[in-house]
Design a protein around this motif. Structure first.
Motif, PDB file in Angstrom:
ATOM      1  N   GLU A   1     -17.858  31.654 -57.875  1.00  0.00           N
ATOM      2  CA  GLU A   1     -18.574  30.406 -58.143  1.00  0.00           C
ATOM      3  C   GLU A   1     -17.660  29.391 -58.809  1.00  0.00           C
ATOM      4  O   GLU A   1     -17.713  28.196 -58.492  1.00  0.00           O
ATOM      5  CB  GLU A   1     -19.786  30.667 -59.034  1.00  0.00           C
ATOM      6  N   VAL A   2     -16.813  29.860 -59.715  1.00  0.00           N
ATOM      7  CA  VAL A   2     -15.867  28.977 -60.393  1.00  0.00           C
ATOM      8  C   VAL A   2     -14.894  28.386 -59.373  1.00  0.00           C
ATOM      9  O   VAL A   2     -14.659  27.174 -59.355  1.00  0.00           O
ATOM     10  CB  VAL A   2     -15.109  29.726 -61.516  1.00  0.00           C
TER      11      VAL A   2
ATOM     12  N   GLN B   1     -19.357  23.208 -68.055  1.00  0.00           N
ATOM     13  CA  GLN B   1     -20.174  22.035 -67.754  1.00  0.00           C
ATOM     14  C   GLN B   1     -19.403  21.037 -66.898  1.00  0.00           C
ATOM     15  O   GLN B   1     -19.981  20.385 -66.035  1.00  0.00           O
ATOM     16  CB  GLN B   1     -20.641  21.360 -69.039  1.00  0.00           C
ATOM     17  N   THR B   2     -18.106  20.919 -67.153  1.00  0.00           N
ATOM     18  CA  THR B   2     -17.275  20.023 -66.345  1.00  0.00           C
ATOM     19  C   THR B   2     -17.339  20.407 -64.876  1.00  0.00           C
ATOM     20  O   THR B   2     -17.378  19.552 -63.998  1.00  0.00           O
ATOM     21  CB  THR B   2     -15.813  20.061 -66.829  1.00  0.00           C
TER      22      THR B   2
ATOM     23  N   LEU C   1     -21.283  24.425 -63.992  1.00  0.00           N
ATOM     24  CA  LEU C   1     -21.628  25.841 -63.900  1.00  0.00           C
ATOM     25  C   LEU C   1     -22.161  26.388 -65.223  1.00  0.00           C
ATOM     26  O   LEU C   1     -21.821  25.878 -66.284  1.00  0.00           O
ATOM     27  CB  LEU C   1     -20.371  26.651 -63.535  1.00  0.00           C
ATOM     28  N   PRO C   2     -22.949  27.472 -65.151  1.00  0.00           N
ATOM     29  CA  PRO C   2     -23.345  28.162 -66.389  1.00  0.00           C
ATOM     30  C   PRO C   2     -22.176  29.017 -66.882  1.00  0.00           C
ATOM     31  O   PRO C   2     -21.263  29.338 -66.112  1.00  0.00           O
ATOM     32  CB  PRO C   2     -24.514  29.050 -65.937  1.00  0.00           C
ATOM     33  N   ASN C   3     -22.206  29.399 -68.150  1.00  0.00           N
ATOM     34  CA  ASN C   3     -21.112  30.188 -68.732  1.00  0.00           C
ATOM     35  C   ASN C   3     -20.931  31.547 -68.075  1.00  0.00           C
ATOM     36  O   ASN C   3     -19.854  32.129 -68.152  1.00  0.00           O
ATOM     37  CB  ASN C   3     -21.330  30.381 -70.232  1.00  0.00           C
ATOM     38  N   ASN C   4     -21.958  32.055 -67.446  1.00  0.00           N
ATOM     39  CA  ASN C   4     -21.862  33.379 -66.833  1.00  0.00           C
ATOM     40  C   ASN C   4     -21.588  33.313 -65.326  1.00  0.00           C
ATOM     41  O   ASN C   4     -21.856  34.266 -64.609  1.00  0.00           O
ATOM     42  CB  ASN C   4     -23.137  34.183 -67.107  1.00  0.00           C
ATOM     43  N   ALA C   5     -21.048  32.219 -64.851  1.00  0.00           N
ATOM     44  CA  ALA C   5     -20.746  32.055 -63.428  1.00  0.00           C
ATOM     45  C   ALA C   5     -19.686  33.067 -62.999  1.00  0.00           C
ATOM     46  O   ALA C   5     -18.781  33.401 -63.754  1.00  0.00           O
ATOM     47  CB  ALA C   5     -20.266  30.642 -63.150  1.00  0.00           C
ATOM     48  N   SER C   6     -19.815  33.529 -61.762  1.00  0.00           N
ATOM     49  CA  SER C   6     -18.835  34.478 -61.228  1.00  0.00           C
ATOM     50  C   SER C   6     -17.525  33.765 -60.912  1.00  0.00           C
ATOM     51  O   SER C   6     -17.476  32.531 -60.829  1.00  0.00           O
ATOM     52  CB  SER C   6     -19.378  35.132 -59.961  1.00  0.00           C
ATOM     53  N   GLN C   7     -16.498  34.555 -60.721  1.00  0.00           N
ATOM     54  CA  GLN C   7     -15.193  33.996 -60.388  1.00  0.00           C
ATOM     55  C   GLN C   7     -15.252  33.212 -59.075  1.00  0.00           C
ATOM     56  O   GLN C   7     -14.654  32.161 -58.955  1.00  0.00           O
ATOM     57  CB  GLN C   7     -14.140  35.121 -60.303  1.00  0.00           C
TER      58      GLN C   7
ATOM     59  N   GLN D   1      -9.620  16.258 -65.465  1.00  0.00           N
ATOM     60  CA  GLN D   1     -10.603  17.035 -66.232  1.00  0.00           C
ATOM     61  C   GLN D   1     -10.998  18.305 -65.484  1.00  0.00           C
ATOM     62  O   GLN D   1     -11.106  19.370 -66.080  1.00  0.00           O
ATOM     63  CB  GLN D   1     -11.870  16.213 -66.482  1.00  0.00           C
ATOM     64  N   VAL D   2     -11.213  18.175 -64.196  1.00  0.00           N
ATOM     65  CA  VAL D   2     -11.600  19.322 -63.372  1.00  0.00           C
ATOM     66  C   VAL D   2     -10.475  20.356 -63.353  1.00  0.00           C
ATOM     67  O   VAL D   2     -10.714  21.558 -63.514  1.00  0.00           O
ATOM     68  CB  VAL D   2     -11.976  18.867 -61.941  1.00  0.00           C
ATOM     69  N   GLN D   3      -9.242  19.897 -63.185  1.00  0.00           N
ATOM     70  CA  GLN D   3      -8.097  20.806 -63.189  1.00  0.00           C
ATOM     71  C   GLN D   3      -7.959  21.532 -64.529  1.00  0.00           C
ATOM     72  O   GLN D   3      -7.745  22.743 -64.555  1.00  0.00           O
ATOM     73  CB  GLN D   3      -6.802  20.043 -62.900  1.00  0.00           C
ATOM     74  N   GLU D   4      -8.070  20.785 -65.617  1.00  0.00           N
ATOM     75  CA  GLU D   4      -7.947  21.385 -66.945  1.00  0.00           C
ATOM     76  C   GLU D   4      -9.049  22.407 -67.196  1.00  0.00           C
ATOM     77  O   GLU D   4      -8.797  23.475 -67.752  1.00  0.00           O
ATOM     78  CB  GLU D   4      -7.984  20.300 -68.022  1.00  0.00           C
ATOM     79  N   ALA D   5     -10.261  22.090 -66.782  1.00  0.00           N
ATOM     80  CA  ALA D   5     -11.378  23.016 -66.972  1.00  0.00           C
ATOM     81  C   ALA D   5     -11.140  24.305 -66.189  1.00  0.00           C
ATOM     82  O   ALA D   5     -11.326  25.411 -66.709  1.00  0.00           O
ATOM     83  CB  ALA D   5     -12.682  22.359 -66.523  1.00  0.00           C
ATOM     84  N   TYR D   6     -10.710  24.163 -64.957  1.00  0.00           N
ATOM     85  CA  TYR D   6     -10.461  25.337 -64.112  1.00  0.00           C
ATOM     86  C   TYR D   6      -9.338  26.196 -64.698  1.00  0.00           C
ATOM     87  O   TYR D   6      -9.472  27.416 -64.790  1.00  0.00           O
ATOM     88  CB  TYR D   6     -10.113  24.891 -62.693  1.00  0.00           C
ATOM     89  N   GLU D   7      -8.257  25.568 -65.110  1.00  0.00           N
ATOM     90  CA  GLU D   7      -7.137  26.313 -65.691  1.00  0.00           C
ATOM     91  C   GLU D   7      -7.557  27.017 -66.978  1.00  0.00           C
ATOM     92  O   GLU D   7      -7.179  28.162 -67.214  1.00  0.00           O
ATOM     93  CB  GLU D   7      -5.957  25.372 -65.954  1.00  0.00           C
ATOM     94  N   HIS D   8      -8.351  26.351 -67.802  1.00  0.00           N
ATOM     95  CA  HIS D   8      -8.818  26.963 -69.047  1.00  0.00           C
ATOM     96  C   HIS D   8      -9.684  28.199 -68.758  1.00  0.00           C
ATOM     97  O   HIS D   8      -9.512  29.244 -69.386  1.00  0.00           O
ATOM     98  CB  HIS D   8      -9.606  25.955 -69.880  1.00  0.00           C
TER      99      HIS D   8
END
Length: 66
Positions: free
Chosen positions: A17-18, A5-6, A9-15, A51-58
């Motif tokens: 898209e992420v 959500q940060t 994107l939906p949980n099933n987003a492709s790499q 927040q964006v960095q942490e979400a991406y790394e996670h």
């Protein structure tokens, strides 16, 4: 809020898209890009950028891409 959500994107987003969402948001909220708007905007952008960095790394770790 989930990491997906940060990034908006939906949980099933492709790499791809992420990655695209991360790059777009990182550019938008990078503190150097909003410095001319004043300290308050810069501090808010720094927090959102982290927040964006942490979400991406996670997500990368979760998917085994790191």
């Amino acid at each position: 809020m989930s990491h997906y959500q940060t990034l908006g994107l939906p949980n099933n987003a492709s790499q791809d898209e992420v990655k695209k969402a991360y790059r777009t948001l990182a550019k938008k909220y990078h503190p150097d890009r909003v410095g001319h708007l004043g300290k308050e905007h810069q501090k808010g952008a720094e927090a959102k950028f982290r927040q964006v960095q942490e979400a991406y790394e996670h997500i990368q770790k979760e998917r085994g891409f790191k």
